[in-house]
Design a protein around this motif. Sequence first.
Motif, PDB file in Angstrom:
ATOM      1  N   GLN A   1       5.590  -7.688  -8.130  1.00  0.00           N
ATOM      2  CA  GLN A   1       5.082  -7.176  -9.502  1.00  0.00           C
ATOM      3  C   GLN A   1       4.684  -5.703  -9.123  1.00  0.00           C
ATOM      4  OE1 GLN A   1       2.627  -9.898 -11.452  1.00  0.00           O
ATOM      5  NE2 GLN A   1       4.157 -11.652 -11.404  1.00  0.00           N
ATOM      6  N   PRO A   2       4.359  -4.737 -10.390  1.00  0.00           N
ATOM      7  CA  PRO A   2       3.961  -3.494 -10.002  1.00  0.00           C
ATOM      8  C   PRO A   2       2.894  -3.050  -9.251  1.00  0.00           C
ATOM      9  CG  PRO A   2       4.538  -3.928 -12.627  1.00  0.00           C
ATOM     10  CD  PRO A   2       4.793  -5.168 -11.795  1.00  0.00           C
ATOM     11  N   PHE A   3       1.938  -4.050  -9.229  1.00  0.00           N
ATOM     12  CA  PHE A   3       0.847  -3.788  -8.227  1.00  0.00           C
ATOM     13  C   PHE A   3       0.777  -4.192  -6.771  1.00  0.00           C
ATOM     14  CE2 PHE A   3      -0.712  -3.097 -12.757  1.00  0.00           C
ATOM     15  CZ  PHE A   3      -0.883  -1.842 -12.590  1.00  0.00           C
ATOM     16  N   ASP A   4       2.094  -4.771  -6.745  1.00  0.00           N
ATOM     17  CA  ASP A   4       2.083  -5.278  -5.267  1.00  0.00           C
ATOM     18  C   ASP A   4       2.670  -4.222  -4.280  1.00  0.00           C
ATOM     19  OD1 ASP A   4       1.520  -7.971  -6.102  1.00  0.00           O
ATOM     20  OD2 ASP A   4       3.761  -8.326  -6.461  1.00  0.00           O
ATOM     21  N   VAL A   5       2.581  -4.359  -2.923  1.00  0.00           N
ATOM     22  CA  VAL A   5       3.198  -3.447  -2.015  1.00  0.00           C
ATOM     23  C   VAL A   5       3.846  -4.347  -0.970  1.00  0.00           C
ATOM     24  CG1 VAL A   5       1.217  -2.103  -2.112  1.00  0.00           C
ATOM     25  CG2 VAL A   5       0.977  -3.771  -0.322  1.00  0.00           C
ATOM     26  N   VAL A   6       4.809  -3.602  -0.307  1.00  0.00           N
ATOM     27  CA  VAL A   6       5.663  -4.377   0.608  1.00  0.00           C
ATOM     28  C   VAL A   6       5.871  -3.369   1.889  1.00  0.00           C
ATOM     29  CG1 VAL A   6       7.737  -3.534  -0.343  1.00  0.00           C
ATOM     30  CG2 VAL A   6       7.920  -5.454   1.024  1.00  0.00           C
ATOM     31  N   SER A   7       5.758  -4.040   3.002  1.00  0.00           N
ATOM     32  CA  SER A   7       5.761  -3.190   4.077  1.00  0.00           C
ATOM     33  C   SER A   7       6.741  -3.836   5.142  1.00  0.00           C
ATOM     34  CB  SER A   7       4.433  -3.315   5.091  1.00  0.00           C
ATOM     35  OG  SER A   7       4.504  -2.432   6.223  1.00  0.00           O
TER      36      SER A   7
ATOM     37  N   SER B   1      10.052  -1.166 -10.872  1.00  0.00           N
ATOM     38  CA  SER B   1       8.496  -1.517 -11.012  1.00  0.00           C
ATOM     39  C   SER B   1       7.682  -0.664 -10.356  1.00  0.00           C
ATOM     40  CB  SER B   1       8.241  -3.127 -10.846  1.00  0.00           C
ATOM     41  OG  SER B   1       9.307  -3.776 -11.942  1.00  0.00           O
ATOM     42  N   SER B   2       8.431   0.147  -9.529  1.00  0.00           N
ATOM     43  CA  SER B   2       7.521   1.139  -8.938  1.00  0.00           C
ATOM     44  C   SER B   2       6.698   0.548  -7.764  1.00  0.00           C
ATOM     45  CB  SER B   2       6.515   2.028  -9.580  1.00  0.00           C
ATOM     46  OG  SER B   2       7.619   3.062 -10.523  1.00  0.00           O
ATOM     47  N   VAL B   3       7.288  -0.609  -7.029  1.00  0.00           N
ATOM     48  CA  VAL B   3       6.381  -1.329  -6.277  1.00  0.00           C
ATOM     49  C   VAL B   3       6.463  -0.332  -4.951  1.00  0.00           C
ATOM     50  CG1 VAL B   3       6.672  -3.049  -4.423  1.00  0.00           C
ATOM     51  CG2 VAL B   3       6.852  -3.835  -6.659  1.00  0.00           C
ATOM     52  N   ARG B   4       4.969  -0.197  -4.547  1.00  0.00           N
ATOM     53  CA  ARG B   4       4.940   0.731  -3.206  1.00  0.00           C
ATOM     54  C   ARG B   4       5.512   0.111  -2.168  1.00  0.00           C
ATOM     55  NH1 ARG B   4      -1.047   2.585  -2.698  1.00  0.00           N
ATOM     56  NH2 ARG B   4      -0.673   3.876  -4.451  1.00  0.00           N
TER      57      ARG B   4
ATOM     58  N   ALA C   1      -5.105   3.651   7.154  1.00  0.00           N
ATOM     59  CA  ALA C   1      -4.174   2.720   6.991  1.00  0.00           C
ATOM     60  C   ALA C   1      -4.564   2.229   5.519  1.00  0.00           C
ATOM     61  CB  ALA C   1      -4.267   1.834   7.944  1.00  0.00           C
ATOM     62  N   LEU C   2      -5.892   2.141   4.899  1.00  0.00           N
ATOM     63  CA  LEU C   2      -6.476   1.635   3.925  1.00  0.00           C
ATOM     64  C   LEU C   2      -5.819   2.402   2.639  1.00  0.00           C
ATOM     65  CD1 LEU C   2      -8.399   0.692   6.060  1.00  0.00           C
ATOM     66  CD2 LEU C   2     -10.141   0.823   4.477  1.00  0.00           C
ATOM     67  N   ASN C   3      -5.353   3.595   2.703  1.00  0.00           N
ATOM     68  CA  ASN C   3      -4.830   4.251   1.447  1.00  0.00           C
ATOM     69  C   ASN C   3      -3.596   3.526   1.085  1.00  0.00           C
ATOM     70  OD1 ASN C   3      -6.462   6.391   1.791  1.00  0.00           O
ATOM     71  ND2 ASN C   3      -5.136   7.590   2.953  1.00  0.00           N
ATOM     72  N   PHE C   4      -2.813   2.755   1.842  1.00  0.00           N
ATOM     73  CA  PHE C   4      -1.778   2.243   1.294  1.00  0.00           C
ATOM     74  C   PHE C   4      -2.011   1.140   0.294  1.00  0.00           C
ATOM     75  CE2 PHE C   4       1.971  -0.995   2.119  1.00  0.00           C
ATOM     76  CZ  PHE C   4       2.969  -0.326   1.297  1.00  0.00           C
ATOM     77  N   TYR C   5      -3.052   0.252   0.549  1.00  0.00           N
ATOM     78  CA  TYR C   5      -3.638  -0.836  -0.148  1.00  0.00           C
ATOM     79  C   TYR C   5      -4.645  -0.481  -1.310  1.00  0.00           C
ATOM     80  CZ  TYR C   5      -1.349  -2.716   3.995  1.00  0.00           C
ATOM     81  OH  TYR C   5      -0.591  -2.854   4.818  1.00  0.00           O
TER      82      TYR C   5
END
Length: 513
Positions: free
Chosen positions: A224-230, A250-253, A493-497
């Motif tokens: 969903q839009p506020f999720d992130v995937v690495s 959805s612009s998932v980061r 590293a915290l910026n991504f989250y």
Amino acid sequence: MSELLANYWGGRWQTGSGAGTSLFDPVLGTELVRIDATGLDLAEGFDFAREQGGTALRKLTYRERGALLGAIVKVLQANREAYYAISMANSGTVNNDTAVDVDGGIFTLGTYAKLGETLGERRYLLDGELARLGKDPLFQSQHILVPTRGVALFINAFNFPSWGLWEKAGPALISGVPVIIKPASATAWLTQRMVKDVIEAGILPPGALSILCGSSQGLMDQLQPFDVVSFTGSAATAAVIRSHPAVTQSSVRVNIEADSINSAVLLDDSSAENAALDLLIKEVTREMTVKSGQKCTAIRRIFVPDALYERTAATLSARLAKITVGNPRNETVRMGSVVSKEQWQAVQAGLAQLKTQAELLFDGSKQPLVDADPSSCCIAPSLLGARAADAAPLIHDTEVFGPVATLLAYRDTAHVQALVRRGQGSLVTSLYGTDPEALAAMAAELADSHGRVHIITPEVAAIQTGHGNVMPQSLHGGPGRAGGGEELGGIRALNFYHRRSAVQASTNVLKHL
């Protein structure tokens, strides 16, 4: 039949309904365990992580979350012996290589535990200073970083089942973001065991850490839009992830670490060529053999001045000839196997491809294996060479993920800089020399195409952390071919989250932030 590993999903342990995929010992060929996620309710697991895990983590301060990481470190340290045994059996690694993965992961997690203590009793971070929005200083802007209200999905590679988990999970959990880990199937056992030990210790809130071992099919559909995937893996899979509707619509980061054809450069410094060359030889040997060359940061191209080509080839070949390859259970063995027959075949195919444009300077396959059958997944080091580096495009375009590297000659500084850049973006390059000014100039010149520039001089030979060793204090990632992602780098590293927002208000309001 071997044990079927359970998935921790939706706040409980669940096994898949299928027969499962078997994991094997790459040296002995024996079946170890099975993994399967067939029939699991993916939506349930993601919802549970977001609603239960995320809510609970965000209620805690950075210091409290750091304390949780510290408690995890103690659990992992207590079970370290079991992790070493699993790594040797499932990844075919000698103890020194296992340490890079297991101890490296624990060390990185501990670093972020300590970072949480320094961030204190806060639940969001200030980003920069107050910025005046007009002539009157009463109304200003303050940027803040707040934890994203989603989950962090980690799709990881096979080569670092421990470090690959904790170097991502540490920054995510301390940020207040729940983690869903999908380890690579071939080496999922170690990741699953570590997660199991942490879950059974009852350290984290329910839903803060989940693991699914099996097919990744359908995981991206749950984002969903506020999720992130690495993601860590091949450029081909990275392209599929980037083109998924969750990302495009959805612009998932997304953070990607993909292929990287890293390089080592010996500067043309005649004043102390022996010392610098010796350092290069030692580092290249280590990078070719640690984890059997299965590191995204390993040296793939070695650049030396043309006048030193033959000498480097001979010295490096002699050093590689001393590497004993075989069963990691034998104490005389310095290098174990690659993780699977699939990877063994991929290395052989890649090596054959590179040999069409480079000569074989050292053929490790002529050396006998120690306590290992030729049908095992053991591969000895191979050193290739191409004196005419401009005429060997495959060397600059093809990453062979194993104990393979190519020696290349260059004419002058401009020539080697152009050759290095033909890698089209890499995680790391290392420089060797004795002239501080020349080394600094080269580092600045190559920084635009590398996530990290590692400089080794005689004065730091005994204390430098290694070309391929990723330290949590420094950036890990790289532009272009390397994926364009960024991990670690201390607090970066915290910026991504986190999500950045500008709060515009009176100074009296902003001071309460």
